[in-house]
Design a protein around this motif. Structure first.
Motif, PDB file in Angstrom:
ATOM      1  N   UNK A  82      -0.679   1.248   7.097  1.00 48.56           N
ATOM      2  CA  UNK A  82      -0.900   0.947   5.858  1.00 48.56           C
ATOM      3  C   UNK A  82      -0.096   1.677   4.706  1.00 48.56           C
ATOM      4  N   UNK A  83      -0.129   2.915   4.854  1.00 52.76           N
ATOM      5  CA  UNK A  83       0.625   3.800   3.871  1.00 52.76           C
ATOM      6  C   UNK A  83       2.000   3.273   3.602  1.00 52.76           C
ATOM      7  N   UNK A  84       2.771   2.993   4.901  1.00 54.57           N
ATOM      8  CA  UNK A  84       4.021   2.437   4.851  1.00 54.57           C
ATOM      9  C   UNK A  84       4.084   1.190   3.990  1.00 54.57           C
ATOM     10  N   UNK A  85       3.301   0.309   4.315  1.00 52.74           N
ATOM     11  CA  UNK A  85       3.364  -0.993   3.883  1.00 52.74           C
ATOM     12  C   UNK A  85       3.122  -0.911   2.336  1.00 52.74           C
ATOM     13  N   UNK A  86       2.088  -0.030   1.939  1.00 50.98           N
ATOM     14  CA  UNK A  86       1.757   0.120   0.521  1.00 50.98           C
ATOM     15  C   UNK A  86       3.309   0.691  -0.413  1.00 50.98           C
ATOM     16  N   UNK A  87       3.659   1.643   0.314  1.00 55.43           N
ATOM     17  CA  UNK A  87       4.995   2.177  -0.164  1.00 55.43           C
ATOM     18  C   UNK A  87       6.016   1.127  -0.256  1.00 55.43           C
ATOM     19  N   UNK A  88       6.259   0.317   0.595  1.00 59.78           N
ATOM     20  CA  UNK A  88       7.360  -0.841   0.465  1.00 59.78           C
ATOM     21  C   UNK A  88       6.951  -1.856  -0.486  1.00 59.78           C
ATOM     22  N   UNK A  89       5.582  -2.048  -0.782  1.00 57.73           N
ATOM     23  CA  UNK A  89       5.071  -2.947  -1.917  1.00 57.73           C
ATOM     24  C   UNK A  89       5.347  -2.312  -3.118  1.00 57.73           C
ATOM     25  N   UNK A  90       5.089  -1.071  -3.408  1.00 57.13           N
ATOM     26  CA  UNK A  90       5.060  -0.273  -4.519  1.00 57.13           C
ATOM     27  C   UNK A  90       6.673  -0.511  -5.109  1.00 57.13           C
ATOM     28  N   UNK A  91       7.341  -0.207  -4.203  1.00 58.83           N
ATOM     29  CA  UNK A  91       8.944  -0.298  -4.266  1.00 58.83           C
ATOM     30  C   UNK A  91       9.548  -1.692  -4.800  1.00 58.83           C
TER      31      UNK A  91
ATOM     32  N   UNK B  55       1.116  -8.092  -2.928  1.00 59.84           N
ATOM     33  CA  UNK B  55       0.374  -8.564  -1.663  1.00 59.84           C
ATOM     34  C   UNK B  55       0.777  -7.269  -0.664  1.00 59.84           C
ATOM     35  N   UNK B  56       1.755  -6.708  -0.453  1.00 60.45           N
ATOM     36  CA  UNK B  56       1.822  -5.752   0.595  1.00 60.45           C
ATOM     37  C   UNK B  56       1.248  -4.269   0.167  1.00 60.45           C
ATOM     38  N   UNK B  57       1.004  -4.069  -1.248  1.00 64.78           N
ATOM     39  CA  UNK B  57       0.322  -3.008  -1.446  1.00 64.78           C
ATOM     40  C   UNK B  57      -1.099  -3.087  -1.065  1.00 64.78           C
ATOM     41  N   UNK B  58      -1.700  -4.387  -1.778  1.00 65.29           N
ATOM     42  CA  UNK B  58      -3.226  -4.736  -1.317  1.00 65.29           C
ATOM     43  C   UNK B  58      -3.586  -4.432   0.178  1.00 65.29           C
ATOM     44  N   UNK B  59      -2.397  -5.143   0.954  1.00 63.86           N
ATOM     45  CA  UNK B  59      -2.571  -5.274   2.511  1.00 63.86           C
ATOM     46  C   UNK B  59      -2.523  -3.880   2.848  1.00 63.86           C
TER      47      UNK B  59
ATOM     48  N   UNK C  27      12.489  -7.685   5.457  1.00 67.14           N
ATOM     49  CA  UNK C  27      12.192  -6.596   6.547  1.00 67.14           C
ATOM     50  C   UNK C  27      10.669  -6.720   6.813  1.00 67.14           C
ATOM     51  N   UNK C  28       9.968  -6.376   5.701  1.00 70.96           N
ATOM     52  CA  UNK C  28       8.320  -6.296   6.141  1.00 70.96           C
ATOM     53  C   UNK C  28       7.966  -7.683   6.793  1.00 70.96           C
TER      54      UNK C  28
END
Length: 124
Positions: free
Chosen positions: A46-55, A14-18, A75-76
């Motif tokens: 967007x990049x930070x959210x995608x990075x958190x999602x990838x993790x 969800x976070x990666x897509x968002x 946290x997100x």
């Protein structure tokens, strides 16, 4: 009880897509969320959210990995929820962000429903 590994993977996706949405199609993102003045800031978030999602997607299934995923997930979700609840009433962002607020509450509820994760392992 909610399976924490399945939750980490779902929330991560969800976070990666968002996160990548405004990077791939700023036009459609702004159509839904409203015009933005600082595209660089939107792309950074967007990049930070995608990075958190990838993790979260790559988390190991052991106790340490699941605690890491929970920290990222909570946290997100808290960060995005607070932004939604502060800036919608101020008129800085569109009321459509209240849909995101409801989604973030759902993620927080799901993380709460995972229960206690196994105790931390101590290495000698």
């Amino acid at each position: 009880m909610v399976d924490p590994l399945a939750l980490a993977r779902a929330h991560g996706l969800f976070n990666v897509l968002g996160g990548v949405w405004p990077l791939l199609s700023l036009r459609t993102f702004e159509w839904v969320s409203g015009p933005k003045t600082d595209e660089w800031l939107l792309q950074t978030c967007g990049g930070l959210l995608a990075t958190a999602g990838w993790s979260m997607l790559r988390v190991s299934p052991g106790p340490e990995g699941l605690r890491h995923a929970r920290r990222l997930g909570v946290g997100t979700a808290v960060t995005l929820l607070v932004i939604d609840l502060v800036y919608v009433p101020l008129g800085r962002i569109r009321p459509t962000y209240l849909i995101d607020a409801a989604t973030e509450i759902a993620w927080l509820t799901a993380w709460w429903r995972t229960g206690r994760l196994p105790a931390r392992t101590v290495r000698a």
